[in-house]
Each structure stands twice: as structure tokens, then as C-alpha cells.
Design an enzyme around this catalytic site. Structure first.
Site, PDB file in Angstrom:
ATOM      1  N   MET A  57      44.445 112.680  88.159  1.00  0.00           N
ATOM      2  CA  MET A  57      43.164 111.977  88.222  1.00  0.00           C
ATOM      3  C   MET A  57      41.996 112.853  87.738  1.00  0.00           C
ATOM      4  SD  MET A  57      41.586 109.929  91.391  1.00  0.00           S
ATOM      5  CE  MET A  57      40.053 109.074  91.323  1.00  0.00           C
TER       6      MET A  57
ATOM      7  N   ARG B 128      38.621  81.828  69.344  1.00  0.00           N
ATOM      8  CA  ARG B 128      37.906  82.227  70.555  1.00  0.00           C
ATOM      9  C   ARG B 128      36.719  81.312  70.819  1.00  0.00           C
ATOM     10  NH1 ARG B 128      36.505  88.501  70.798  1.00  0.00           N
ATOM     11  NH2 ARG B 128      34.839  87.964  69.357  1.00  0.00           N
TER      12      ARG B 128
ATOM     13  N   TYR C 285      52.237 115.601  89.507  1.00  0.00           N
ATOM     14  CA  TYR C 285      52.795 114.640  90.462  1.00  0.00           C
ATOM     15  C   TYR C 285      54.102 114.050  89.949  1.00  0.00           C
ATOM     16  CZ  TYR C 285      48.214 114.769  92.670  1.00  0.00           C
ATOM     17  OH  TYR C 285      47.082 115.175  93.298  1.00  0.00           O
TER      18      TYR C 285
ATOM     19  N   LYS D 160      27.285  95.481  71.504  1.00  0.00           N
ATOM     20  CA  LYS D 160      27.805  94.964  72.775  1.00  0.00           C
ATOM     21  C   LYS D 160      28.434  96.082  73.601  1.00  0.00           C
ATOM     22  CE  LYS D 160      32.296  93.535  71.018  1.00  0.00           C
ATOM     23  NZ  LYS D 160      33.283  92.476  70.984  1.00  0.00           N
TER      24      LYS D 160
END
Ligand SMILES: Cc1ncc(COP(=O)(O)O)c(C=O)c1O
Length: 357
Positions: free
Chosen positions: A303, A122, A256, A30
Site C-alpha cells: 500500500m 454512448r 505480503y 474533464k
């Protein structure tokens, strides 16, 4: 230079072979095979004799069918696209009594596996009585074109947990369902329950079961710490590069929002071309990176960059390893960064260069 996500094919296959041993494995593929690449992973698994696959997405199940015309493909989520399920010969979970009664006429010719809910809650039948109700109703159904009951399954939600008794509870409850049904003469071509952790805890496939339904171990991460690193090996490398090495002084804030404050003069910071935009988790950046086989602390995560505090031996263009077989995903799982699959899923396959070597 760009950050790279790469997989060593030979090691991937060798690991899968070692995990499989002589057991019958249903490979969980999956989420694009835990992001290793569905087509790549299925091909490797077929190569080492695994011909049974499971996923949660019909789209992926159909992709598997295109690669593996003769494979057994099990869809762990129920869907209502019954024609597609028939057309691609995909087996599917039967998740509840209500799903059975609502779709009884649409399920014709579809092979289903009855799912037992157990502690995860589930999906699945709540009790053995509900399972028997379907088995009996199905036997009495004289419709020539009806579904075919192929399998019985559950999922253990606690096999990865060692300090609590829930695994014992769900295991005992499940084994009682299996053994009672078999003792009463019911037959299932497939019975499966175990994820990687259960497969290792039980040292193989449970008796009366046809398959273990294994994911993460096949992808090279240990589900729990006491398994030897030699038994499960990671074929994935994620690495960036030192763009430049800069010096900062005591009291300088770097990154930052005051991310890191240098405490010594002439602190050397390697600026590295990989960041959270490439999928490096903030929690992972609390730990180290590997440069020229030595571990250095990551000081700030941005980032597209990170700062790593280095020494004089590190230079621009040196490789900076975030993950490889010596700096494994599972190491950081056990250090609390996040589940193995969570770290793998975070990787940004659009920004990282992707290579199979
Ligand atoms: C239903 C089901 N079976 C098996 C697995 C495989 O688990 P693991 O990756 O821990 O082997 C998963 C993974 O989440 C799952 O959801």
C-alpha cells in the site's frame, strides 16, 4: 521524504504549443484536466491561445468560466440545470430526440451542439434523419425564446485502434452526415469530432471541421505508439525515495503473501515509500523503476511501499522514478498496463505531494 507528483510548467506549455501548432483546438479538460489540475491546465492552455474547452461536468464548466470569462465552454453531457447553463453561458450537447422534445421549452437561449451517436453508442442522434427532424422542427418553432443551434459533433470510439476497420466506418459515416447537412445548406458555427488519435491520424483538423477536441496529447501522452516521443512530451514526474536498502537470501519471501521470492543470496532490495495507496497500479509494478538513470525491476507492491531489486550503487534517499519523460505513462500503456488516462486517474492526489515547478 514523501512521494511526489510534480509537473514542469514550461514543458507542459511547450508540449501543448507543439500539439496545437496552428490548429483550432478544443481542449478536453474533464476529470480535473486528466488530473493535471483544472485551473492549472486551463491557464496554460489560455496562455498558448486555446480558448475553447470541453468537459463532462457542469461543476467543472462553471470553474472554467470563473477562470476564463470569455472562453467557449462546451458541456459534453446534457444536464437539466438549465438556469445555471444560461447564467454561466455554457454550450451543451443535445443528446437525443427525446431530450429535445422533453426539454424544448426549458432550453431557451441555450446554445446546443447536435450530437451524432455513431459506433460508440454512448449518446447522440441515431441517424441523420433524426438530426434533420430537429433542425426542421427548430426552424418551424416560432417561439421567440428558443434554443440556439450552435454546433454539430460526434466522438470517435475507435480512432485509437489500428487493427480493425471501425475507425474507417465511423469516420465515413460521420463525414457523410456533415457533408450532407452542409450540402443541404445547414450551417453550424462549430463542427468537431476528433480526439487525439484522430487528430494525429488525420494530420490535423478534418476539412469542414472548426476544431479538434483533443485531450491526452495535450497532457503529454501519445495515443498510439508510432507517434514520435519528440512530438508529444510528458511534463509529469511521479517519484518516491529509497528509505533503506536491505539484503535477503535465496528462499526468503518478501512482501505480503509471498509476493517475491529471492533466488540468490545477498539480493539487495530497496524499500521505497510509494505504493498502490498512492495510485501505482499493480500492472505498472510488473515493470521497472528508474533510480540514478538506471532501470531496476519492481519486485513487490504494497500500500505505501514497494520493493525494487537494486545493485550496490543504490543507497537510502536516492530518488525512485515511476513516471517521467524517460519513463513515460504512454510506454506502459503500450506495454498493456492500462490506458494513459487510467494510469493518470489512478494517482492519489491526497497522499502524494503535488507540485507545479
Ligand atoms: C467526448 C470526448 N471527446 C474527446 C475526448 C478526448 O480524447 P483523447 O484524450 O483521446 O484526446 C474524450 C476523452 O475521453 C471524450 O470523451
Amino acid at each position: 521524504m514523501t512521494a511526489i507528483w510534480s509537473v514542469n510548467r514550461q514543458l507542459f506549455r511547450k508540449n501543448a504549443e507543439h500539439v496545437k501548432q496552428n490548429n483550432s483546438i478544443m481542449a478536453v479538460v474533464k476529470n480535473n484536466a486528466y488530473h493535471y489540475g483544472l485551473e492549472f491546465a486551463v491557464e496554460q492552455f489560455l496562455n498558448i491561445g486555446i480558448d475553447t474547452f470541453s468537459t463532462t461536468s457542469l461543476k467543472e464548466a462553471i470553474r472554467i468560466r470563473n477562470i476564463a470569462p470569455n472562453a467557449t465552454i462546451f458541456l459534453m453531457n446534457a444536464v437539466n440545470e438549465f438556469d445555471k447553463i444560461r447564467q454561466h453561458h455554457i454550450q451543451m450537447t443535445l443528446p437525443s430526440l427525446s431530450f429535445y422534445y422533453e426539454n424544448i421549452n426549458e432550453l431557451y437561449d441555450i446554445e446546443v451542439h447536435l450530437e451524432y451517436e455513431n459506433l460508440l453508442h454512448r449518446s447522440g442522434f441515431k441517424t441523420i434523419e433524426e438530426i434533420k427532424e430537429v433542425l426542421q422542427h427548430h426552424t418551424q418553432n416560432n417561439n421567440k425564446r428558443k434554443m440556439c443551434i450552435k454546433g454539430l459533433w460526434t466522438h470517435f470510439g475507435y480512432a485509437d485502434e489500428f487493427d480493425v476497420s471501425e475507425y474507417d466506418t465511423e469516420r465515413t459515416s460521420w463525414l457523410s452526415v456533415v457533408n450532407t447537412l452542409l450540402d443541404e445548406g445547414y450551417h453550424f458555427d462549430m463542427i468537431h469530432a476528433q480526439n487525439s488519435a484522430s487528430y494525429y491520424r488525420e494530420q490535423g483538423v478534418l476539412s469542414n471541421h472548426t476544431h479538434a477536441r483533443v485531450g491526452i496529447a495535450l497532457y503529454g501522452s501519445r495515443p498510439y505508439k508510432s507517434i514520435s516521443e519528440f512530438d508529444i512530451q510528458q511534463s509529469l514526474t511521479v517519484k518516491g525515495n529509497v528509505i533503506q536498502v536491505r539484503e535477503v537470501n535465496a528462499g526468503d519471501f518478501c512482501g505480503y503473501s509471498f509476493a517475491f521470492e529471492a533466488t540468490k543470496n545477498n539480493t539487495k532490495l530497496a524499500v521505497v515509500d510509494i505504493g498502490y495507496g498512492d495510485g501505482i497500479l499493480k500492472a505498472r509494478a510488473q515493470h521497472e523503476a528508474l533510480i540514478n538513470n538506471k532501470r531496476y525491476p519492481i519486485r513487490a507492491l504494497m500500500m505505501s511501499h514497494m520493493f525494487v531489486e537494486v545493485d550496490d550503487s543504490v543507497n537510502a534517499q536516492d530518488e525512485v522514478i515511476l513516471y517521467n519523460n524517460n519513463m513515460r505513462v504512454d510506454e506502459f500503456t503500450f506495454k498493456g498496463v492500462g490506458a494513459n488516462s487510467e494510469q493518470l486517474s489512478a494517482m492519489n492526489h491526497d497522499s502524494l505531494i503535488k507540485e507545479y515547478r
